[in-house]
Scaffold this active site. Structure first.
Site, mmCIF file in Angstrom:
data_model
loop_
_atom_site.group_PDB
_atom_site.id
_atom_site.type_symbol
_atom_site.label_atom_id
_atom_site.label_comp_id
_atom_site.label_asym_id
_atom_site.label_seq_id
_atom_site.Cartn_x
_atom_site.Cartn_y
_atom_site.Cartn_z
ATOM 1 N N LYS A 100 59.063 32.354 37.896
ATOM 2 C CA LYS A 100 59.895 32.997 36.869
ATOM 3 C C LYS A 100 60.301 31.976 35.797
ATOM 4 O O LYS A 100 60.278 32.268 34.606
ATOM 5 C CB LYS A 100 61.145 33.620 37.507
ATOM 6 C CG LYS A 100 60.833 34.912 38.259
ATOM 7 C CD LYS A 100 62.001 35.389 39.112
ATOM 8 C CE LYS A 100 61.578 36.569 39.985
ATOM 9 N NZ LYS A 100 62.620 36.972 40.944
ATOM 10 N N GLN B 42 68.396 35.321 42.771
ATOM 11 C CA GLN B 42 67.233 35.557 43.640
ATOM 12 C C GLN B 42 67.702 36.046 45.019
ATOM 13 O O GLN B 42 68.524 35.414 45.662
ATOM 14 C CB GLN B 42 66.413 34.257 43.776
ATOM 15 C CG GLN B 42 65.144 34.408 44.574
ATOM 16 C CD GLN B 42 64.122 35.334 43.914
ATOM 17 O OE1 GLN B 42 63.878 35.261 42.716
ATOM 18 N NE2 GLN B 42 63.539 36.230 44.697
ATOM 19 N N ASP C 17 67.753 42.221 36.338
ATOM 20 C CA ASP C 17 67.094 42.844 37.495
ATOM 21 C C ASP C 17 67.378 44.342 37.537
ATOM 22 O O ASP C 17 66.706 45.084 38.268
ATOM 23 C CB ASP C 17 67.583 42.199 38.807
ATOM 24 C CG ASP C 17 66.614 41.149 39.340
ATOM 25 O OD1 ASP C 17 65.418 41.222 38.981
ATOM 26 O OD2 ASP C 17 67.056 40.286 40.104
#
Ligand code: NAD
Length: 302
Positions: free
Chosen positions: A55, A99, A122
């Site tokens: 990422k 994460q 997200d």
């Protein structure tokens, strides 16, 4: 013998990332800074480390600023929430990603709720989940958004099609079902308690397999001509004794489906492209700029 079209997520994601990079440089010209994406990793889970690294690399390649925060596995929930609150008010940061999974002593819901919904790239915050549910603009989870883009590129109008989503997680299954409903599909969500998965799958024009169970979807269940999006990532031992990655759909589905996504190289690369897209969308919204027409709203909900 039928051979399905392979939906090349890797190539599509590469195209999108190029477009995003152009849009990022236009943003930087206009606003005087590049969009910023903060990524928080707690602990040293090997898979999470790989995801965070890729990422970070993708963010930099798109011309965005990447702020990486690596915290020790023993970090307290209070300390983690404090960091998120700092990032919430940091004007250089347009997107915040924590994460998952987090260590057991940290409450994932509390962490997600702490993220400013306008920076929730997200799309996991209940505010964004709610906006998706009622069909209003918000940040949409990356994996289902990537699946939708692949489907629309392959099929065009999805209206009236029978779609079966296998899996009901908040990250993939539920938002995927909402996106398909917004496209006027007739949507069935199957899950671990579904009594006859084969029967449910048989009626689908679109199959989204997101159960995380290796080759659970048999090719004999697939309606000839159906489009299959395989989200699953399962590590198994191959015949040679070597570890390999397979999806949730049996490999022989290629003989029945009209199109399918490969694993790897299908949905995975699209997820990263959608993360960059969400970071750019968040940055534009925060700067008062119109949404980049990369994936216009009508693409998601018409
Ligand atoms: P999860 O474990 O949170 O959810 C799995 C879902 O599958 C559950 O809702 C469960 O009810 C359902 N399920 C389990 N067994 C089933 C069965 N036998 N029949 C029907 N349904 C069943 O997983 P998740 O986070 O939603 O991820 C699903 C899969 O997608 C995993 O393999 C994951 O690695 C993969 N994934 C891939 C990407 C990507 O970028 N390619 C992103 C996210 C997740």
């Amino acid at each position: 013998m039928n051979t399905a079209t392979i939906i090349d997520g890797k190539a599509r994601a590469a195209e999108l990332r190029e477009q995003i990079a152009h849009a990022v440089s236009a943003f930087a010209m206009e606003v005087g800074r590049a969009p910023g994406l903060a990524v928080i990793l707690v602990g040293e889970d090997p898979a999470s480390q790989i995801y965070v690294r890729s990422k970070g690399r993708a963010t930099a390649e798109a011309g965005m600023v990447s702020f990486e925060h690596r915290l020790d596995v023993t970090v307290s929930q209070v300390e983690l929430l404090k960091l998120i609150e700092t990032l919430n008010v940091d004007n250089r940061v347009d997107g915040i990603l924590v994460q998952l999974p987090l260590p057991q002593h940290i409450d994932e819901d509390a962490v997600i709720s702490c993220i400013d919904p306008s920076k929730d790239v997200d799309g996991f915050h209940v505010m964004n989940a709610g906006l998706l549910m009622v069909g209003k603009p918000g940040l949409v989870p990356c994996t289902p958004l990537g699946c939708l883009l692949l489907l629309k590129q392959h099929l065009g109008d999805l209206s009236g099609l029978e779609a079966v989503v296998i899996g009901r997680s908040n990250i993939v299954g539920k938002p995927m079902a909402q996106l398909l409903l917004a496209e006027s599909c007739t949507v069935t969500i199957a899950h671990s308690r579904t009594r006859d998965l084969a029967d449910v799958v048989r009626r689908a024009d679109i199959i989204i397999a997101a159960a995380g169970r290796a080759e659970i979807v048999k090719s004999s269940w697939i309606k000839p001509g159906a489009t299959v999006i395989d989200v699953g990532i399962n590590r198994v031992t191959g015949e040679s004794g070597k570890a390999k990655i397979v999806g949730d759909v049996e490999a022989t589905a290629i003989e029945v489906a009209s199109a399918l996504t490969p694993v790897p190289g299908g949905v995975g690369p699209m997820t990263i492209a959608m993360l960059l897209r969400n970071a750019l969308t968040a940055a534009c919204a925060r700067a008062g700029l119109p949404e980049i027409p990369l994936l216009a709203r009508s693409d998601q909900t018409s």
